[in-house]
Design an enzyme around this catalytic site. Structure first.
Site, mmCIF file in Angstrom:
data_model
loop_
_atom_site.group_PDB
_atom_site.id
_atom_site.type_symbol
_atom_site.label_atom_id
_atom_site.label_comp_id
_atom_site.label_asym_id
_atom_site.label_seq_id
_atom_site.Cartn_x
_atom_site.Cartn_y
_atom_site.Cartn_z
ATOM 1 N N ASP A 420 14.080 39.443 38.153
ATOM 2 C CA ASP A 420 14.582 39.381 36.708
ATOM 3 C C ASP A 420 14.005 38.821 35.609
ATOM 4 O OD1 ASP A 420 16.645 40.777 35.003
ATOM 5 O OD2 ASP A 420 17.993 39.456 35.484
ATOM 6 N N GLU A 423 9.761 39.151 31.618
ATOM 7 C CA GLU A 423 9.076 39.669 30.502
ATOM 8 C C GLU A 423 8.369 38.513 30.141
ATOM 9 O OE1 GLU A 423 12.653 39.746 30.580
ATOM 10 O OE2 GLU A 423 12.359 41.817 31.459
ATOM 11 N N ASP A 509 19.028 46.715 31.146
ATOM 12 C CA ASP A 509 20.350 46.737 30.745
ATOM 13 C C ASP A 509 20.809 48.110 29.961
ATOM 14 O OD1 ASP A 509 20.456 44.342 32.215
ATOM 15 O OD2 ASP A 509 20.370 43.122 30.323
HETATM 16 O O1 MIG Z 1 20.456 38.378 31.074
HETATM 17 O O2 MIG Z 1 21.213 38.359 36.615
HETATM 18 O O3 MIG Z 1 18.949 43.088 33.720
HETATM 19 O O4 MIG Z 1 20.355 43.562 35.863
HETATM 20 O O5 MIG Z 1 22.666 41.812 36.485
HETATM 21 C C1 MIG Z 1 21.261 38.939 32.231
HETATM 22 C C2 MIG Z 1 22.193 39.171 35.749
HETATM 23 C C3 MIG Z 1 20.570 38.647 33.144
HETATM 24 C C4 MIG Z 1 19.809 40.756 33.306
HETATM 25 C C5 MIG Z 1 19.531 42.093 34.493
HETATM 26 C C6 MIG Z 1 20.899 42.585 35.088
HETATM 27 C C7 MIG Z 1 21.326 41.140 35.869
HETATM 28 C C8 MIG Z 1 21.684 40.202 34.854
HETATM 29 N N1 MIG Z 1 20.471 39.830 34.236
#
Ligand code: MIG
Length: 825
Positions: A420, A423, A509
């Site tokens: 996650d 980017e 998201d």
């Molecule tokens: O800023 O880890 O897209 O799937 O549950 C939130 C918490 C950070 C973003 C991901 C989302 C995940 C969440 N993450």
């Protein structure tokens, strides 16, 4: 300035040659010298000092490189898969006063106008495929570069570009930006999102070509928005380097994707468990709750394979650690999960908390593995864990090191990994953050930060878009090294061209809205034709609470998408498939059961992708490019060649109109009702119904419902024969089988059943040595109105079971070695 140039019409383009370029923009000028380069290319010197290298990279692939500085870059390519390639030989270059011509013996040709450099590409039949609408431009001061191409017609459509939040299928008349961005709760048409892939397929009156802009800087595509007769692509730095995919003799989308994926790589066959249903939320708070949810699936007999551990499982958001209170014994958890055939996937964030007592940080710091600021210190920025350092995944040493850390999770029995925030996403610095904002799409590592670039070096400006790709690379190779007998499962949010080699992709998201449900179809389709087959959107939406109806419709719509996961933001009520009452639970169970029934079909498609690069999920035009009506169908999709899904995407809708692509006929999967290709029909779609159709001629394998893929070896197969083939036609289908994990299938341990389907006749052939595959026990003929007189297996009449209301005939197979089944109607 870029904009101003784009607005120039065609006549002005000639003026540009005479007038001094405004500001620092200039065009490539005219050719001063041309010479053959290697066996397959030509090198052109120009009056501007820029150099141009044009070559046949492959039989159907032309590569064009324009170096404004006159020196071609040596930068390592993260997109292109390294492998041995045989480059085709061109005929001796021809030159006239006006043109330089390079040609293959098979007829494909590139013609360059010498006075105002315009490059035109022709296919083997001599048909013009792609032509410059203006000479290439560059700005040596800023480093920007730009190309402008003619559209073949105003009806030309464009697909791909990775992940784009557009409700329409075609990217025609849109401006698109390539810059990986954390976009919590993205809106329709918001751009860019998490994943940039500068590749597209252009389609016009049945003929396709593809274009891959091989440049990782922030780039933009104006696909006929500023001027309807042309399109422009540009980048903020690097070379003007792009590949054009001719698409073979027939110029088909399938051939283009085959060639593009041959260049940037394919998704290796995933472990079969990763094709099962996956359940997630941010976060299942404790070890006990994780187990409780998994057990609830078993108790309610809703099939599932995977449960997710989001960021709260960590100790203060330190990656590769556990919260000792909430997860006191992770190994015990994964053992308990394994007993009920569940696997666990954990989240992995790239940012490493600055904390000298935290081993991951201190190692990274000592070994010098983090991204650096312009003046050479470690770059630190704030994410979940507070002030953090960022592994430089463009450094092979960092990739090996980070990848080796997965050992801690593997030793605790974790099966897969979810990357996650790559980017990469960096929270705004506290001082700039009033009012406090957790999500700022513009926040990432500063553009002047330094990366290793696999030795080539460079700034974040160049490497931003490949950060997530290289994190996935690190995860995938780390896992391969740590457990060589297993296939890694990695899921990633950010990526770039080539991400498919390492990871599945989910669309970040999204929100619990009908709009987002609708948009998930064109989003996943365009990602699929961007070379990424293993894709899915969070079922039910990530942010906000879906109604029972929205959740149920979403699960239906997603049931056959390549990656199937339900997820939820924190602070929302429970969203598991049984949380909406008994009626919805039954409907949701049926959606997941449908997926498990069709797993043998989906698995075969993943295997085929590895061989030919075709996506698992396909827009209608991918298989029917000659049917122009398919070009804009954005609410239906194909899974493989044989299943057509037309989900309900609107609130309260109980029937919908469905277009059946011309060239094949279709049968309702449940009722057997026939729909002719090229027609539109109103089809009933009550709440429990997913409109699903199978192609006449297809043979589709299903298995009896299992609760987990671990139970598959015991489940028998049924082959569904979709009847109605024309007398003069032969269709062919494949069922692929292997152990479901490991690499035996690359040696001898695989089996393929190839079945030929002619009117009233099936012929079976078997290949490969894998003997433990599921047994084909039943053949079911769909679309039979009248009970046949006789069905013979290898000459012997067998018992026929006829189900008139469902237009089905069933026979049982008694042997594994059937060669022929004949029907006497
Ligand atoms: O800023 O880890 O897209 O799937 O549950 C939130 C918490 C950070 C973003 C991901 C989302 C995940 C969440 N993450």
């Amino acid at each position: 300035m870029l904009k101003a140039v784009r607005l120039l019409g065609l006549p002005l383009f000639l003026l540009l040659l005479i007038l001094p370029a405004r500001a620092a923009w200039q065009n490539v000028g005219s050719i001063t010298h041309a010479a053959q380069s290697g066996a397959s290319g030509v090198i052109l010197e120009t009056s501007s000092g820029a150099k141009i290298l044009i070559s046949f990279f492959d039989l159907n692939v032309v590569r064009i490189r324009i170096a404004p500085s006159g020196n071609f870059e040596n930068a390592f390519s993260y997109a292109i898969e390294e492998k041995l390639r045989v480059k085709p030989k061109i005929k001796p270059i021809q030159q006239t006063a006006k043109e330089v011509i390079m040609e293959l013996t098979s007829g494909e040709k590139v013609v360059v106008n010498k006075t105002f450099i315009a490059i035109t590409i022709f296919d083997a039949a001599g048909e013009k495929l792609l032509a410059d609408a203006a000479p290439a431009m560059f700005d040596r001061a800023s480093g920007e570069i730009q190309a402008t191409k003619m559209r073949r017609s105003s009806a030309e459509t464009y697909y791909g570009f990775g992940e784009k939040a557009s409700a329409a299928l075609s990217r025609d008349s849109q401006n698109l930006t390539m810059w990986n961005t954390d976009t919590y709760r993205y809106a329709v048409n918001q751009d860019p999102l998490y994943q940039a892939i500068p590749f597209f397929i252009a389609l016009d009156r049945g003929k396709a070509y593809g274009l891959f802009f091989h440049n990782s800087f922030r780039s933009s595509f104006d696909m006929g928005k500023s001027a309807p007769d042309k399109y422009t692509f540009s980048a903020e730095g690097g070379e003007l380097d792009y590949f054009v995919f001719i698409g073979g003799k027939n110029r088909t989308p399938a051939k283009i994707l085959e060639d593009y994926s041959n260049l940037t790589g394919r998704t290796p066959l995933p472990p079969v468990w990763a094709l099962g249903y996956q359940q997630s939320r941010y976060s299942y708070p404790t070890q006990a709750r994780v187990l409780e949810v998994a057990r609830e699936f078993r108790r309610r007999q809703i099939p599932a394979d995977v449960i997710y551990l989001d960021i709260d499982h960590m100790d203060g958001f330190r990656v590769f650690t556990w919260d000792k209170q909430k997860f006191p014994n992770p190994k015990e958890l994964t053992d308990d999960l394994a007993k009920i055939n569940f696997r666990a996937v954990t989240i992995i964030d790239p940012a490493i908390k600055v904390d000298d007592k935290y081993q991951v940080y201190s190692e990274g710091k000592t070994e010098n593995l983090f991204v650096k600021t312009a003046d050479g210190r470690d770059f630190n920025g704030s994410v979940w864990a507070g002030n953090s350092a960022f592994p430089d995944f463009t450094d092979p040493k960092t990739r090996r090191w980070f990848g080796s850390w997965y050992r801690t999770y593997l030793s605790n029995g974790i099966a897969g990994f979810w990357n996650d925030m790559n980017e990469p996403s960096v929270f705004p610095a506290e001082k700039d953050n009033t009012p406090p904002l957790r999500y700022n799409p513009f926040n990432t590592i500063p553009l002047d930060a330094r990366h290793n670039g696999d030795g080539a070096g460079g700034t974040h400006k160049r490497f931003h878009n490949v950060y997530g790709l290289e994190m996935a690379h690190s995860s995938f190779e780390g896992l391969q090294k740590l457990q060589p007998a297993k296939r890694p499962f990695v899921l990633t949010r950010a990526g770039f061209a080539g991400v498919q080699r390492y990871a599945a992709v989910w669309t970040g998201d999204n929100t619990a809205s009908w709009e987002h449900l609708q948009m998930s179809v064109p989003m996943l389709l365009n990602l699929s034709v961007s070379g990424v087959p293993f894709v899915g959107a969070d079922v039910g939406g990530y942010a906000d609470m879906p109604s029972g109806e929205l959740y149920a419709r979403w699960l239906q719509a997603a049931a056959l998408t390549p990656f199937l996961r339900s997820h939820s933001e924190n602070n929302l009520p429970n969203k598991e498939p049984w949380e909406y009452g008994a009626d919805f639970e039954r409907i949701n169970r049926a959606s997941i059961e449908l997926r498990y029934e069709l797993l043998p079909y989906l698995y075969t498609l993943f295997r085929e992708h590895e061989e030919d690069g075709k996506s698992v999920m396909r827009p209608l035009w991918f298989e029917y490019p000659k049917d122009l009506k398919t070009y804009t169908v954005d609410d239906e999709y194909l899974v493989g060649r044989d299943l057509l899904i037309a989900p309900v995407l609107k609130q309260g809708q109980l029937k919908r109109s469905i277009y059946f692509p011309a060239g094949d006929d279709w049968r309702d999967w449940q009722t057997g009702i026939l729909y002719k290709g090229g027609t539109t029909a109103e089809v009933e779609a009550s709440l429990e119904k997913l409109p699903l159709f199978a192609r006449v001629g297809a043979i589709i394998p299903t298995q009896t419902v299992v609760q987990s893929t671990n139970e598959m070896p015991k489940a028998d197969l049924t082959l569904h024969v979709i009847t109605g083939v024309a007398p003069d036609k032969t269709d062919q289908s494949t069922v692929f089988q292997d152990a479901g994990d490991g690499y035996g299938y690359r040696e001898n341990s695989w089996r393929e059943n190839k079945i030929e389907h002619q009117k009233n006749l099936l012929k079976f052939k078997r290949f490969g040595n894998f003997a433990d595959g599921q047994k084909i026990k039943t053949i079911e003929f769909l679309g039979i109105e009248i009970k046949p007189q006789e069905i013979r297996i290898d000459g012997k009449p067998v018992n026929i079971e006829f189900d008139q209301p469902e237009k089905r005939v069933r026979i049982l197979l008694t042997s594994d070695n059937v060669t022929e089944i004949a029907t006497i109607p």
